[in-house]
Design a protein around this motif. Structure first.
Motif, PDB file in Angstrom:
ATOM      1  N   ASN A  62      40.134  51.930  47.433  1.00 65.26           N
ATOM      2  CA  ASN A  62      39.916  52.186  46.009  1.00 65.26           C
ATOM      3  C   ASN A  62      38.679  51.439  45.495  1.00 65.26           C
ATOM      4  O   ASN A  62      38.163  50.564  46.155  1.00 65.26           O
ATOM      5  CB  ASN A  62      41.176  51.768  45.227  1.00 65.26           C
ATOM      6  CG  ASN A  62      41.121  52.261  43.801  1.00 65.26           C
ATOM      7  OD1 ASN A  62      40.630  53.358  43.533  1.00 65.26           O
ATOM      8  ND2 ASN A  62      41.604  51.458  42.857  1.00 65.26           N
ATOM      9  N   ASP A  65      33.578  53.454  43.728  1.00 63.14           N
ATOM     10  CA  ASP A  65      32.431  53.539  42.815  1.00 63.14           C
ATOM     11  C   ASP A  65      31.681  52.215  42.731  1.00 63.14           C
ATOM     12  O   ASP A  65      30.516  52.184  42.364  1.00 63.14           O
ATOM     13  CB  ASP A  65      32.897  53.950  41.411  1.00 63.14           C
ATOM     14  CG  ASP A  65      33.981  53.020  40.854  1.00 63.14           C
ATOM     15  OD1 ASP A  65      34.998  52.820  41.555  1.00 63.14           O
ATOM     16  OD2 ASP A  65      33.799  52.483  39.753  1.00 63.14           O
ATOM     17  N   CYS A  91      39.860  55.411  41.302  1.00 60.34           N
ATOM     18  CA  CYS A  91      40.974  55.759  40.404  1.00 60.34           C
ATOM     19  C   CYS A  91      40.585  55.654  38.946  1.00 60.34           C
ATOM     20  O   CYS A  91      41.344  56.069  38.074  1.00 60.34           O
ATOM     21  CB  CYS A  91      42.188  54.886  40.689  1.00 60.34           C
ATOM     22  SG  CYS A  91      42.961  55.338  42.237  1.00 60.34           S
ATOM     23  N   ASN A 135      45.677  43.792  40.986  1.00 63.19           N
ATOM     24  CA  ASN A 135      44.384  44.216  40.459  1.00 63.19           C
ATOM     25  C   ASN A 135      43.622  45.218  41.333  1.00 63.19           C
ATOM     26  O   ASN A 135      42.483  45.570  41.051  1.00 63.19           O
ATOM     27  CB  ASN A 135      43.495  42.973  40.225  1.00 63.19           C
ATOM     28  CG  ASN A 135      42.651  43.132  38.994  1.00 63.19           C
ATOM     29  OD1 ASN A 135      43.079  43.753  38.023  1.00 63.19           O
ATOM     30  ND2 ASN A 135      41.433  42.627  39.024  1.00 63.19           N
ATOM     31  N   GLY A 137      44.369  48.276  41.837  1.00 69.76           N
ATOM     32  CA  GLY A 137      44.353  49.622  41.257  1.00 69.76           C
ATOM     33  C   GLY A 137      45.628  50.412  41.485  1.00 69.76           C
ATOM     34  O   GLY A 137      45.626  51.635  41.366  1.00 69.76           O
ATOM     35  N   LYS A 138      46.725  49.721  41.787  1.00 73.07           N
ATOM     36  CA  LYS A 138      47.990  50.432  42.027  1.00 73.07           C
ATOM     37  C   LYS A 138      48.430  51.236  40.805  1.00 73.07           C
ATOM     38  O   LYS A 138      48.758  52.407  40.915  1.00 73.07           O
ATOM     39  CB  LYS A 138      49.104  49.454  42.402  1.00 73.07           C
ATOM     40  CG  LYS A 138      49.006  48.906  43.801  1.00 73.07           C
ATOM     41  CD  LYS A 138      50.161  47.988  44.123  1.00 73.07           C
ATOM     42  CE  LYS A 138      50.360  46.882  43.105  1.00 73.07           C
ATOM     43  NZ  LYS A 138      49.201  45.996  42.924  1.00 73.07           N
ATOM     44  N   SER A 139      48.420  50.575  39.639  1.00 67.46           N
ATOM     45  CA  SER A 139      48.871  51.294  38.435  1.00 67.46           C
ATOM     46  C   SER A 139      47.944  52.465  38.137  1.00 67.46           C
ATOM     47  O   SER A 139      48.414  53.555  37.799  1.00 67.46           O
ATOM     48  CB  SER A 139      48.882  50.370  37.220  1.00 67.46           C
ATOM     49  OG  SER A 139      49.628  49.243  37.488  1.00 67.46           O
ATOM     50  N   SER A 140      46.642  52.237  38.283  1.00 66.83           N
ATOM     51  CA  SER A 140      45.682  53.313  38.005  1.00 66.83           C
ATOM     52  C   SER A 140      45.938  54.494  38.932  1.00 66.83           C
ATOM     53  O   SER A 140      45.914  55.654  38.516  1.00 66.83           O
ATOM     54  CB  SER A 140      44.242  52.829  38.219  1.00 66.83           C
ATOM     55  OG  SER A 140      44.009  51.657  37.498  1.00 66.83           O
TER      56      SER A 140
HETATM   57  P1  G4P Z   1      47.068  46.864  39.751  1.00 61.83           P
HETATM   58  O1  G4P Z   1      48.117  47.763  39.202  1.00 61.83           O
HETATM   59  O2  G4P Z   1      46.937  46.975  41.237  1.00 61.83           O
HETATM   60  O3  G4P Z   1      47.214  45.424  39.340  1.00 61.83           O
HETATM   61  O4  G4P Z   1      45.645  47.347  39.190  1.00 61.83           O
HETATM   62  P2  G4P Z   1      45.266  48.261  37.924  1.00 61.83           P
HETATM   63  O5  G4P Z   1      45.557  49.689  38.183  1.00 61.83           O
HETATM   64  O6  G4P Z   1      45.837  47.646  36.699  1.00 61.83           O
HETATM   65  O7  G4P Z   1      43.684  48.094  37.934  1.00 61.83           O
HETATM   66  C1  G4P Z   1      43.060  46.818  37.743  1.00 61.83           C
HETATM   67  C2  G4P Z   1      41.692  47.028  37.121  1.00 61.83           C
HETATM   68  O8  G4P Z   1      40.876  47.773  38.034  1.00 61.83           O
HETATM   69  C3  G4P Z   1      41.711  47.843  35.824  1.00 61.83           C
HETATM   70  O9  G4P Z   1      40.639  47.377  35.026  1.00 61.83           O
HETATM   71  C4  G4P Z   1      41.381  49.237  36.306  1.00 61.83           C
HETATM   72  O10 G4P Z   1      40.815  50.052  35.293  1.00 61.83           O
HETATM   73  C5  G4P Z   1      40.368  48.931  37.385  1.00 61.83           C
HETATM   74  N1  G4P Z   1      40.275  49.997  38.405  1.00 61.83           N
HETATM   75  C6  G4P Z   1      41.282  50.571  39.092  1.00 61.83           C
HETATM   76  N2  G4P Z   1      40.791  51.471  39.965  1.00 61.83           N
HETATM   77  C7  G4P Z   1      39.452  51.466  39.818  1.00 61.83           C
HETATM   78  C8  G4P Z   1      38.368  52.173  40.461  1.00 61.83           C
HETATM   79  O11 G4P Z   1      38.547  52.994  41.373  1.00 61.83           O
HETATM   80  N3  G4P Z   1      37.107  51.871  40.030  1.00 61.83           N
HETATM   81  C9  G4P Z   1      36.865  50.953  39.080  1.00 61.83           C
HETATM   82  N4  G4P Z   1      35.593  50.740  38.729  1.00 61.83           N
HETATM   83  N5  G4P Z   1      37.848  50.269  38.461  1.00 61.83           N
HETATM   84  C10 G4P Z   1      39.121  50.520  38.831  1.00 61.83           C
HETATM   85  P3  G4P Z   1      40.849  46.455  33.801  1.00 61.83           P
HETATM   86  O12 G4P Z   1      39.524  45.952  33.404  1.00 61.83           O
HETATM   87  O13 G4P Z   1      41.927  45.447  34.120  1.00 61.83           O
HETATM   88  O14 G4P Z   1      41.440  47.410  32.741  1.00 61.83           O
HETATM   89  P4  G4P Z   1      40.736  48.701  32.062  1.00 61.83           P
HETATM   90  O15 G4P Z   1      39.276  48.607  32.276  1.00 61.83           O
HETATM   91  O16 G4P Z   1      41.346  49.877  32.723  1.00 61.83           O
HETATM   92  O17 G4P Z   1      41.160  48.545  30.649  1.00 61.83           O
END
Ligand code: G4P
Length: 295
Positions: A62, A65, A91, A135, A137-140
């Motif tokens: 994940n 990008d 994600c 962090n 990206g599991k939830s995403s």
């Molecule tokens: P988790 O459940 O594993 O703890 O992770 P979660 O999905 O909460 O993602 C953690 C952070 O990583 C979030 O940003 C999320 O938007 C970002 N993220 C997840 N997948 C990707 C990806 O493929 N690319 C990028 N660039 N970011 C990703 P955040 O700053 O904590 O929140 P927000 O920006 O979504 O508000």
């Protein structure tokens, strides 16, 4: 301090998760481990292979990008050479996500799907367990797949996050497991990679030491990114402290007396790395790749 401060990573929580993974193995058909494409090795749970035995497993790289495409291709090839299926994803925008279900059904669990079809077990859902460090990206990922926004419960010690089943339609169900880090890091490179990317929270690390080490490492592997972003010159003998001071000075982060405010500069460097303002960077090469420093 030159090292990430060692702390015991909530061992109670960790062993509870280990138990949960083990006790739920028999109710799933496969394990899906989400990794950070910038640190595919450091973001793996080193216990996973031992924990899951011969249960089919696939990897999702994940945050592609934010990773270096060339390196992501090398990682995918590396995993392939070890007979491990992996797909790159983003994600945040959803890029690559649609490859997930076909890969599960037509590749990872092809034989199982076939044999269930042969036995007329139509409609029995495929069940997968989703694991990954905090962090990553599991939830995403789950929100994208389930196409609905669920309330995120924080991954931190003391916060109980119960396992939950999420239905994906198309007869696939996912078991979401709490994200954990392992109790201790024997390898300092791994600990630092997790700190750079934000898997280890800043309140338990020395951000100045961590950002200095990141700058030193990037000055070898991606010098052009630093030069372009901070308009600094990099000399051969520059250590992390010198580089951090150069960054702080360029940004005008000065304390009275003209001393660089290294704390502010550190926060800026980490923040800009994590938001990919330094460009698309992968911090580790597959084990068999040709090595030129960290890249
Ligand atoms: P988790 O459940 O594993 O703890 O992770 P979660 O999905 O909460 O993602 C953690 C952070 O990583 C979030 O940003 C999320 O938007 C970002 N993220 C997840 N997948 C990707 C990806 O493929 N690319 C990028 N660039 N970011 C990703 P955040 O700053 O904590 O929140 P927000 O920006 O979504 O508000």
């Amino acid at each position: 301090m030159d090292n990430v401060r060692m702390i015991q990573w909530f061992p109670g929580h960790m062993s509870k998760t280990r138990r949960m993974i083990k006790s739920n193995l028999s109710s799933v058909d496969a394990i899906v481990e989400i990794l950070d494409a910038r640190i595919p090795m450091s973001s793996q749970n080193p216990e996973m292979e031992g924990l899951i035995g011969d249960k089919p497993r696939m990897l999702l790289l994940n945050k592609k990008d934010m990773a270096d495409d060339r390196m992501t291709t090398k990682w995918i090839d590396y995993f392939k050479s070890r007979d491990i299926l992996s797909i790159p994803l983003d994600c945040k925008t959803g890029r690559g996500v649609k490859a997930f279900l076909p890969t599960i059904k037509n590749q990872l669990l092809k034989d199982l799907v076939q044999s269930r079809n042969d036995k007329g077990m139509v409609g029995r859902p495929i069940r997968v367990m989703i694991v990954g460090i905090p962090n990553v990206g599991k939830s995403s990922f789950i929100n994208r797949m389930a196409n609905s926004k669920r309330t995120k419960v924080e991954d931190r010690p003391g916060v109980t996050r119960l396992k939950q089943w999420v239905s994906l339609g198309e007869s696939v169900e996912m078991l979401d497991m709490p994200g954990v880090l392992w109790p201790k890091f024997e390898d300092q490179d791994i600990a630092h990679n997790l700190a750079y990317t934000g898997a280890i929270k800043d309140d338990v690390i020395d951000i100045e030491a961590v950002s200095m080490r990141l700058l030193k490492s990037l000055s070898k592997s991606y010098p052009e990114s630093l030069i372009e972003r901070y308009k600094i010159e990099i000399n051969d003998g520059d250590d992390g402290k010198v580089l951090l001071e150069k960054v702080g000075r360029k940004r005008g982060m000065l304390l009275p007396g003209g001393v660089v405010n290294t704390e502010r500069a550190s926060a800026t460097v980490l923040d800009e790395f994590r938001s990919a303002k330094l460009g698309r960077i992968t911090l580790e090469l597959p084990p068999d790749g040709e090595s030129d420093g960290n890249k």
